[in-house]
Design a protein around this motif. Sequence first.
Motif, PDB file in Angstrom:
ATOM      1  N   TYR A  37       0.852  -1.174   0.000  1.00 45.36           N
ATOM      2  CA  TYR A  37       0.000   0.000   0.000  1.00 45.36           C
ATOM      3  C   TYR A  37       0.896   1.235   0.000  1.00 45.36           C
ATOM      4  O   TYR A  37       2.080   1.153   0.317  1.00 45.36           O
ATOM      5  CB  TYR A  37      -0.869   0.035   1.259  1.00 45.36           C
ATOM      6  CG  TYR A  37      -2.013  -0.933   1.286  1.00 45.36           C
ATOM      7  CD1 TYR A  37      -1.801  -2.285   1.503  1.00 45.36           C
ATOM      8  CD2 TYR A  37      -3.322  -0.493   1.119  1.00 45.36           C
ATOM      9  CE1 TYR A  37      -2.865  -3.181   1.544  1.00 45.36           C
ATOM     10  CE2 TYR A  37      -4.400  -1.375   1.161  1.00 45.36           C
ATOM     11  CZ  TYR A  37      -4.156  -2.716   1.374  1.00 45.36           C
ATOM     12  OH  TYR A  37      -5.222  -3.596   1.418  1.00 45.36           O
ATOM     13  N   GLN A  39       0.699   5.697   0.943  1.00 49.82           N
ATOM     14  CA  GLN A  39      -0.072   6.836   1.418  1.00 49.82           C
ATOM     15  C   GLN A  39       0.720   8.106   1.170  1.00 49.82           C
ATOM     16  O   GLN A  39       1.816   8.280   1.727  1.00 49.82           O
ATOM     17  CB  GLN A  39      -0.409   6.691   2.899  1.00 49.82           C
ATOM     18  CG  GLN A  39      -1.361   7.755   3.406  1.00 49.82           C
ATOM     19  CD  GLN A  39      -1.940   7.411   4.766  1.00 49.82           C
ATOM     20  OE1 GLN A  39      -1.404   6.594   5.511  1.00 49.82           O
ATOM     21  NE2 GLN A  39      -3.062   8.034   5.097  1.00 49.82           N
ATOM     22  N   LYS A  43      -3.620  12.266   1.617  1.00 47.78           N
ATOM     23  CA  LYS A  43      -4.443  11.300   0.878  1.00 47.78           C
ATOM     24  C   LYS A  43      -4.641  10.040   1.706  1.00 47.78           C
ATOM     25  O   LYS A  43      -3.903   9.760   2.639  1.00 47.78           O
ATOM     26  CB  LYS A  43      -3.794  10.958  -0.457  1.00 47.78           C
ATOM     27  CG  LYS A  43      -3.724  12.136  -1.422  1.00 47.78           C
ATOM     28  CD  LYS A  43      -3.248  11.684  -2.787  1.00 47.78           C
ATOM     29  CE  LYS A  43      -3.259  12.829  -3.783  1.00 47.78           C
ATOM     30  NZ  LYS A  43      -2.820  12.392  -5.141  1.00 47.78           N
ATOM     31  N   GLU A  44      -5.655   9.264   1.310  1.00 50.38           N
ATOM     32  CA  GLU A  44      -5.898   8.002   1.982  1.00 50.38           C
ATOM     33  C   GLU A  44      -4.903   6.942   1.514  1.00 50.38           C
ATOM     34  O   GLU A  44      -4.348   7.024   0.412  1.00 50.38           O
ATOM     35  CB  GLU A  44      -7.332   7.530   1.706  1.00 50.38           C
ATOM     36  CG  GLU A  44      -8.397   8.424   2.325  1.00 50.38           C
ATOM     37  CD  GLU A  44      -9.791   7.846   2.182  1.00 50.38           C
ATOM     38  OE1 GLU A  44     -10.724   8.418   2.758  1.00 50.38           O
ATOM     39  OE2 GLU A  44      -9.938   6.811   1.503  1.00 50.38           O
ATOM     40  N   ARG A  45      -4.704   5.948   2.375  1.00 49.01           N
ATOM     41  CA  ARG A  45      -3.847   4.833   1.993  1.00 49.01           C
ATOM     42  C   ARG A  45      -4.517   4.064   0.862  1.00 49.01           C
ATOM     43  O   ARG A  45      -5.723   3.789   0.916  1.00 49.01           O
ATOM     44  CB  ARG A  45      -3.613   3.923   3.195  1.00 49.01           C
ATOM     45  CG  ARG A  45      -2.541   2.887   2.989  1.00 49.01           C
ATOM     46  CD  ARG A  45      -2.228   2.146   4.285  1.00 49.01           C
ATOM     47  NE  ARG A  45      -1.655   3.028   5.299  1.00 49.01           N
ATOM     48  CZ  ARG A  45      -1.119   2.599   6.437  1.00 49.01           C
ATOM     49  NH1 ARG A  45      -1.082   1.301   6.703  1.00 49.01           N
ATOM     50  NH2 ARG A  45      -0.644   3.453   7.304  1.00 49.01           N
ATOM     51  N   GLU A  46      -3.743   3.706  -0.151  1.00 46.39           N
ATOM     52  CA  GLU A  46      -4.300   2.982  -1.298  1.00 46.39           C
ATOM     53  C   GLU A  46      -3.524   1.712  -1.570  1.00 46.39           C
ATOM     54  O   GLU A  46      -2.304   1.642  -1.362  1.00 46.39           O
ATOM     55  CB  GLU A  46      -4.303   3.874  -2.549  1.00 46.39           C
ATOM     56  CG  GLU A  46      -2.929   4.284  -3.045  1.00 46.39           C
ATOM     57  CD  GLU A  46      -2.958   4.971  -4.401  1.00 46.39           C
ATOM     58  OE1 GLU A  46      -3.998   4.927  -5.088  1.00 46.39           O
ATOM     59  OE2 GLU A  46      -1.913   5.541  -4.784  1.00 46.39           O
ATOM     60  N   ALA A  61      -2.921  -1.731  -8.860  1.00 47.01           N
ATOM     61  CA  ALA A  61      -3.684  -0.514  -9.099  1.00 47.01           C
ATOM     62  C   ALA A  61      -3.442  -0.057 -10.534  1.00 47.01           C
ATOM     63  O   ALA A  61      -2.349  -0.235 -11.071  1.00 47.01           O
ATOM     64  CB  ALA A  61      -3.252   0.573  -8.125  1.00 47.01           C
TER      65      ALA A  61
END
Length: 116
Positions: A37, A39, A43-46, A61
Amino acid sequence: QVQLVESGGGLVQPGGSLRLSCAASGFTFSDYAMSWYRQAPGKERELVATMPGRGGYTNYADSVKGRFTISRDNTKNTAFLQMSSLKPEDTAVYYCQALMGRSAYWGQGTQVTVSA
């Protein structure tokens, strides 16, 4: 004691490459799916990439497809994220995660900065 320790982050120029490592201990590594992941500030963790315990199927992703490759070495209890053609928007703290059912472990993160 469960531990996930990331390494390999740093400062790289746009277009460059880095290889992140995630060394695991304290659990049966091959039973767990491994994911990376990231971050970025504000921003949000993706989710970046994921791979099941025994390897094989991988998922990425859209923003990193064709540039990043997730892999693992179950003999060394280590997961990797090879990052190529890096862009400034890839700048973030990168975390590895081990997941099996409801059991999830996280590393402390490693900073990746892509800048000229």
